[in-house]
Design an enzyme around this catalytic site. Structure first.
Site, PDB file in Angstrom:
ATOM      1  N   HIS A  67       1.794   4.502  -2.894  1.00 28.80           N
ATOM      2  CA  HIS A  67       1.967   5.955  -2.706  1.00 28.80           C
ATOM      3  C   HIS A  67       3.361   6.395  -3.161  1.00 28.80           C
ATOM      4  O   HIS A  67       3.526   7.432  -3.804  1.00 28.80           O
ATOM      5  CB  HIS A  67       1.797   6.317  -1.226  1.00 28.80           C
ATOM      6  CG  HIS A  67       0.371   6.289  -0.732  1.00 28.80           C
ATOM      7  ND1 HIS A  67      -0.614   7.079  -1.286  1.00 28.80           N
ATOM      8  CD2 HIS A  67      -0.221   5.597   0.274  1.00 28.80           C
ATOM      9  CE1 HIS A  67      -1.769   6.864  -0.638  1.00 28.80           C
ATOM     10  NE2 HIS A  67      -1.555   5.968   0.313  1.00 28.80           N
ATOM     11  N   GLU A  95      -4.589   7.908  -3.205  1.00 28.29           N
ATOM     12  CA  GLU A  95      -5.126   6.664  -2.661  1.00 28.29           C
ATOM     13  C   GLU A  95      -5.413   5.667  -3.779  1.00 28.29           C
ATOM     14  O   GLU A  95      -5.305   4.450  -3.589  1.00 28.29           O
ATOM     15  CB  GLU A  95      -6.393   6.973  -1.848  1.00 28.29           C
ATOM     16  CG  GLU A  95      -6.761   5.937  -0.825  1.00 28.29           C
ATOM     17  CD  GLU A  95      -5.763   5.795   0.336  1.00 28.29           C
ATOM     18  OE1 GLU A  95      -4.908   6.684   0.538  1.00 28.29           O
ATOM     19  OE2 GLU A  95      -5.835   4.758   1.022  1.00 28.29           O
ATOM     20  N   HIS A 124       0.840  -1.205   0.000  1.00 27.64           N
ATOM     21  CA  HIS A 124       0.000   0.000   0.000  1.00 27.64           C
ATOM     22  C   HIS A 124       0.879   1.261   0.000  1.00 27.64           C
ATOM     23  O   HIS A 124       0.719   2.142  -0.850  1.00 27.64           O
ATOM     24  CB  HIS A 124      -0.903  -0.026   1.237  1.00 27.64           C
ATOM     25  CG  HIS A 124      -1.808   1.159   1.350  1.00 27.64           C
ATOM     26  ND1 HIS A 124      -3.136   1.131   0.964  1.00 27.64           N
ATOM     27  CD2 HIS A 124      -1.594   2.418   1.800  1.00 27.64           C
ATOM     28  CE1 HIS A 124      -3.686   2.310   1.171  1.00 27.64           C
ATOM     29  NE2 HIS A 124      -2.767   3.117   1.686  1.00 27.64           N
ATOM     30  N   GLU A 125       1.810   1.322   0.947  1.00 27.02           N
ATOM     31  CA  GLU A 125       2.665   2.518   1.035  1.00 27.02           C
ATOM     32  C   GLU A 125       3.557   2.640  -0.194  1.00 27.02           C
ATOM     33  O   GLU A 125       3.882   3.744  -0.638  1.00 27.02           O
ATOM     34  CB  GLU A 125       3.502   2.488   2.315  1.00 27.02           C
ATOM     35  CG  GLU A 125       2.693   2.441   3.621  1.00 27.02           C
ATOM     36  CD  GLU A 125       1.598   3.508   3.702  1.00 27.02           C
ATOM     37  OE1 GLU A 125       1.770   4.591   3.104  1.00 27.02           O
ATOM     38  OE2 GLU A 125       0.563   3.248   4.358  1.00 27.02           O
TER      39      GLU A 125
END
Lengths: 495, 495
Positions: B267, B293, B263-264
């Site tokens: 980003h 997101e 997830h990170e």
């Protein structure tokens, strides 16, 4: 509003301004720390810019005329406030004398000189940095010229060791040299040490474990600090509640990590010991380079290379490292105190280290006097090493290119603190043991509370409240003196 | 000096000013990162002060009238310069409308509210934060009131998702809810998954090893980033050359570390992909919360929870973790895509996650409309959970106290981005696969260059050059639409 209220407001406003400047400086310190520990390579370019911005903003805010006015209007009421005003006034006047334009010129020049040096040193190429170093000398003279001085090195010394001058340091260092040179001769001729016992394989995790155990025992507060890896060990501070040390590790050598950690911890104990009431002001710092170095040296050498210290810790060391199982304590002590006439300052032992410093101090003094040209530096360096240490370097890489100092700022002011620190470490340590004889007994059982307590009471808690000479006087009842150091060296190395 | 030269100088000067502000913001970001990763407890107090100082200085410098003048005088010559002026103008006008006095009041209130929340949540004590939250609501309305709006939530949404409004989001979210609620019903009734296969012992070092291997494969550039441990995972950036991620690890659970890291990294890929020419300006950022997101969700869910992805990586996972030796791929896929109607947003699966967001969005809209009083929030929360997810919480700790958002800033603007991101992730992913069918084949052999290349070309490199709706239009040829997301969910969960 009465005059007194105005004055109180001036002091409060001054403290607010200083706290803001302090925040910027501490942020810059963290950016530096990160650069030296965790930053990925890709971050380098922007980081340089960010550091320059923070330094510039802090500088601009500090030299602002408003600070001068606040200093003038503030009416300190107690000893601490008086010290705050005096110390800030001193720094402000000093900073205000240096034109912003000059600061920018020096910073730009320093950046390119440093960059050139990182290539010149491995290539043993003095010629490539010579013109840059000549400009550094010019800029150093220009910087000195913003101040009144007896000797052009004096203002540069004053930045890091306030109050010290060439006129005072030269005879002190001459006297030290007079004693050191024959002592080094004598020791190196008669010592019977086996430094090979410090070689071998020392797993990093075990080295770290042992060092952390000792650092905890001497009183490093892990709740207000941490230890990370870097290329060149240093201590840094982001507040009195966050005083960090960094270290490097060679698995082939026992000395590097342990004594590096203890050295930086000496610096850190000083900073962690400063009274919290000074937080956010110029007083929340060490008093000078020399005083700071006295603490790293005291813990590293006076404590960490002593028989008393190891009489407690050696069994634990042997238990962790089978390498030492058949090495008697005496052999180990001989090895960690081995004296050797060598070419490289950073590898030097306790005894010869000062000769390396004295050489640099004298050479930079002569350069600033105009008596030594930069082009003649490599030869003068060789001659000084021959004369003081009896060693000869074919290369400049192991000669006048070995240290970053002249290539990372000005020529002058960066070296004397090391030897002032060595001298002072003995004076402080002798005084502490005289007043508190239990220090030795405690050390022999791995305890350091009385020693650290004495240092905190006499030195650490006061931060930069006093000038270095005042601090020495307060702590020992006497001005700086050479005799305790000479006595310490003679006792340690000739008995 | 001609008018054109003046205008060029205005643009250059503006860029210099913005770079300085950017340096302060990036320094603050590093201080935050350090606070969350390595800072010893003793550093907390001073760190708060340092962060406040840096934020204040950056804010003061940005809202200065000089920036307004420079914006007015600057004459952009190409598309990038026009975008820079437009984006800076937008942010400057927005910032200039908020009085400094209000900012200070909000910051002070937020600090005490956050502090109270950290105690109220574990104690399940809504009453103790109610008055504070009421003031937060007042301040949020006051903040909105500095702007023209149709709905008081609009200006707050605009801070993070420029251009989005309640009028646009409400029907979108209503349509999503209409589809989601029955889909969740259907899936939870018929799914046959064994989530226990994800429990067991998963040594941290192995989890890190596997995750790093995948992050490298998807294209995270370790030369311009790093991964450290923290309590709450996040991505942060100190320059386009230094984009870091943080993560936490539970050795009893496989999902947390891996999907958190992915997830990170989503980003981070966005930030690492921004064109270097935007460095130091407002354009060197993501376009909005929602777009940002969309990338974390695309990599975490569309890629990281897909059969295609695991058809390549599962054998490697099994090799590292004997835990999975007897777990068929299908069982594993079922477990990492298990749907469950639950109370806690941060533990929610891909499908129900949006319902958690929709609940919060609607509640904050109603609070700002004055239709829901803070004292009625706990009941309204319970009712919304019953209605949307069919679950009931006895406690407020697992109810309206569970998220930091309302207790760490304003009420409004922080939640819609999560679901906008989910919706957009499908639209982008569908478009990419349509244009580049090889994406699926590559994923099946552990390669991601075409997917990352498409995302970089269409989204990443442009930073904040376009408004979110412009970006979506540029990338997919259409405005934001729900259909690809619904199609993706239906395909994944009902076949």
């Amino acid at each position: 509003m009465g005059a007194k209220l105005l004055a109180m407001n001036a002091l409060e406003t001054l403290k607010e301004r200083l706290a803001e400047i302090n925040d910027l400086q501490n942020a810059a310190a963290l950016l530096h720390w990160d650069q030296a520990t965790y930053m990925p390579a890709g971050g380098a370019e922007a980081r340089g810019r960010q550091l320059a911005t923070l330094s510039r903003l802090a500088h601009e805010k500090f030299v602002a005329p408003e600070i001068g006015e606040l200093l003038q209007n503030a009416q300190p009421e107690d000893e601490d406030e008086k010290a705050l005003i005096a110390q800030t006034q001193r720094e402000w006047e000093r900073a205000a004398k240096i034109p912003v334009e000059f600061e920018a010129r020096l910073a730009t020049h320093t950046a390119s000189t440093y960059e050139a040096w990182t290539r010149a040193r491995p290539a043993d190429d003095f010629a490539s940095v010579r013109p840059l170093l000549e400009k550094t000398l010019d800029l150093s003279c220009e910087l000195a010229g913003f101040f009144k001085y007896q000797h052009p090195l004096d203002p540069l010394i004053d930045f890091s060791d306030p109050g010290s001058t060439v006129a005072q340091i030269r005879p002190l260092f001459a006297e030290l040299r007079k004693n050191l040179v024959p002592l080094v001769e004598e020791v190196t001729e008669f010592q019977e040490t086996d430094v090979n016992v410090l070689r071998g394989h020392f797993p990093e995790a075990k080295q770290a474990k042992f060092s952390r155990r000792v650092l905890t025992a001497v009183g490093y507060d892990w709740n207000r600090g941490r230890l990370d890896k870097t290329h060149h060990p240093f201590m840094t501070k982001f507040s009195l509640g966050d005083v960090r040390i960094t270290n490097r590790c060679s698995e082939n050598d026992f000395q590097d990590y342990f004594f590096g950690a203890l050295h930086e911890t000496g610096h850190a104990l000083y900073e962690q010991g400063i009274d919290a009431k000074y937080e956010g002001t110029l007083l929340a710092n060490g008093a000078s380079s020399g005083i700071h170095e006295s603490q790293s040296r005291l813990w590293e050498n006076m404590v960490g290379r002593s028989r008393t210290f190891w009489s407690f810790w050696y069994p634990q060391l042997v238990e962790l490292f089978p390498n030492f199982t058949h090495v008697p304590l005496d052999t180990f002590l001989g090895a960690i105190n081995h004296v050797e006439k060598s070419l490289i300052r950073t590898d030097a032992d306790e005894l010869t280290y000062n000769l390396h410093v004295l050489i640099r101090f004298e050479l930079e003094a002569q350069m600033l006097e105009g008596k030594l040209a930069v082009q003649d530096l490599p030869e003068a360096w060789r001659e000084a090493y021959r004369e003081n240490l009896g060693v000869f370097s074919e290369t400049d890489a192991n000669g006048c290119l070995q240290d970053v100092h002249w290539f990372g700022g000005t020529i002058g002011g960066a070296f004397q603190g090391y030897t002032l620190g060595n001298i002072l470490s003995a004076q402080f340590f002798a005084q502490a043991r005289e007043e508190k004889p239990e220090i030795d007994y405690e050390m022999a059982v791995g305890e350091f509370d009385t020693l650290r307590g004495w240092l905190t009471e006499k030195i650490y808690q006061h931060g930069a409240k006093w000038l270095p000479n005042e601090l020495v006087e307060h702590a020992t009842g006497r001005a700086l003196e050479l005799e305790p150091y000479l006595r310490y060296l003679r006792e340690k190395y000739t008995t």
